[in-house]
Design an enzyme around this catalytic site. Sequence first.
Site, short mmCIF file in Angstrom:
data_model
loop_
_atom_site.label_atom_id
_atom_site.label_comp_id
_atom_site.label_asym_id
_atom_site.label_seq_id
_atom_site.Cartn_x
_atom_site.Cartn_y
_atom_site.Cartn_z
N GLU A 48 -13.35 -14.48 -25.73
CA GLU A 48 -12.20 -14.77 -26.59
C GLU A 48 -10.92 -14.84 -25.74
O GLU A 48 -10.74 -14.06 -24.80
CB GLU A 48 -12.08 -13.64 -27.63
CG GLU A 48 -10.94 -13.81 -28.60
CD GLU A 48 -10.81 -12.61 -29.53
OE1 GLU A 48 -10.25 -12.78 -30.62
OE2 GLU A 48 -11.25 -11.51 -29.15
N LYS A 59 -12.19 -17.03 -36.64
CA LYS A 59 -12.17 -15.57 -36.73
C LYS A 59 -11.57 -15.11 -38.05
O LYS A 59 -10.48 -15.55 -38.46
CB LYS A 59 -11.38 -14.99 -35.56
CG LYS A 59 -11.43 -13.46 -35.46
CD LYS A 59 -10.67 -12.99 -34.24
CE LYS A 59 -10.69 -11.48 -34.11
NZ LYS A 59 -9.91 -11.03 -32.93
N CYS A 117 -15.14 -10.57 -31.73
CA CYS A 117 -14.41 -9.34 -31.48
C CYS A 117 -14.36 -8.35 -32.65
O CYS A 117 -15.35 -7.76 -33.02
CB CYS A 117 -13.01 -9.69 -30.99
SG CYS A 117 -12.24 -8.40 -30.02
#
Length: 523
Positions: free
Chosen positions: A92, A192, A225
Amino acid sequence: MFGASSKLALFLCGCYLAALGARAGEHCTAGYHEAEYYVAAVYEHQSILSPDPRALTNRKQALELMNQNLDIYEQQVMTAAKKGVQIIVFPEDGIHGFNFTRTSLYPFLDFMPSPRLVRWNPCLEPHRFNDTEVLQRLSCMAIKGEMFLVANLGTKQPCHSSDPGCPNDGRYQFNTNVVFSSNGTLVDRYRKHNLYFEAAFDTPLKADHVTFDTPFAGKFGVFTCFDILFFDPAVRLLRDSEVKHIVFPTAWMNQLPLLAAIEIQKAFAIAFSVNFLAANIHHPSLGMTGSGIHTPLKSFWYHNMENSTGHLIIAQVAKNPQGLMGTENATAKMDPSHSKFLKILSGDPYCAKDAQEVHCGEAAKWNMNAPPTFHSEMMYDNFTLVPVWGKEGYLQVCSNGLCCYLLYERPTLSRELYALGVFDGLHTVHGTYYIQVCALVKCGGLGFDTCGQEITEATGIFEFHLWGNFSTSYIFPLFLSSGMTLETPDQLGWENDHYFLRKSGLSSGLVTAALYGRLYERD
């Protein structure tokens, strides 16, 4: 981005770490049977960052910076190709960096058509859409390396004022993972959902649930994440029983004792019996390192706070991951310690329990005076703890509805303080989510107030059962020993409405052994 200290909370990215192999440096590529394994790579990238990410710039300048990172990506793809890699994952924020404002990020964003509406090969059709230079380079890398490629970049999508969610500037800005096939086709994209202090990006109105098929290993899922701590999309993806593999770009700031990067990556692989391919950013000065290729039974990882260069992990991975033995039939191995554990759980009259200890007829050694209960902050939460004293014993500590238990033996005593801690409540710092945790941790010093501090070295060796009466089935086994070494439990599973972890034969001193439960419905 996901991280620890408040001074880093404004970084606008994802989560920060590093990358290589089974314990730093071990590659595993030779001697695999083509029908049973595939070869995967993750790259922990020390990204070249903008000297002033909040300054306004133009597209040309943005591309100059991003191409420096893409040059490194291309080198890693070609190195991986020589090793027969079939899929590679990059971290990321690795291409553009982090800590932007919404406006300063804009020149770094590629236009992103929906792969579900448009079939497109950016390398072979570079002029089809404007502002897609990064996508074009990634597509061409996949072709040159003849491998699937997963990378993270910033993307933009124009919107109209008639859209009630459309930002005032007329565009959505997304933290996006892209997946390219080995022929360069854009297979899919994931935006995300659980942003971590990322004001420059927007949250999609609905969570993407993205899977993609590969000819070499079947179906993969993808998320980013901070997503790993939430039901959507991470857990919902795995309701698809065909998803055996996860790709995970991340920019993760390590937070010990419970949320170091490699620690939660490994725990996810074990908890869901999947292969987990995690690529982290490498910026040790920001506490960011820790990447890995994790199976439920074995890990190839890299964690390095000293070295300032990126690192490539290559490993052979089973197409059908095998779950940890003993998770379904927890009574399989009956050594004396496990027999004692089962007697305690069954409430056998042979062992009479009270609030803090168990009195067993044959074993006066368990008749300890109840140790004092104390409180200490761990990961910004107020844990209730008891010290772990002596060479052997049985302990209990409770908070709210959760009681945690430890049955342990130690071959030798070290001059270190260990404690058994419990927390059952809403975590509210750097994110809000409900957790139940039973944790055996080494304290930072000999004082009770040091329990919960971030440490990486220890000498204490334990053989133990750790368990609790969890009210969730989503429990992640966190397990680290000295030198940021990952450990695999001997057994995990449910027994008499309690979830337990059992381990003997540690490779080095114990740093953390914890059962980290998530109650998503209470968030």
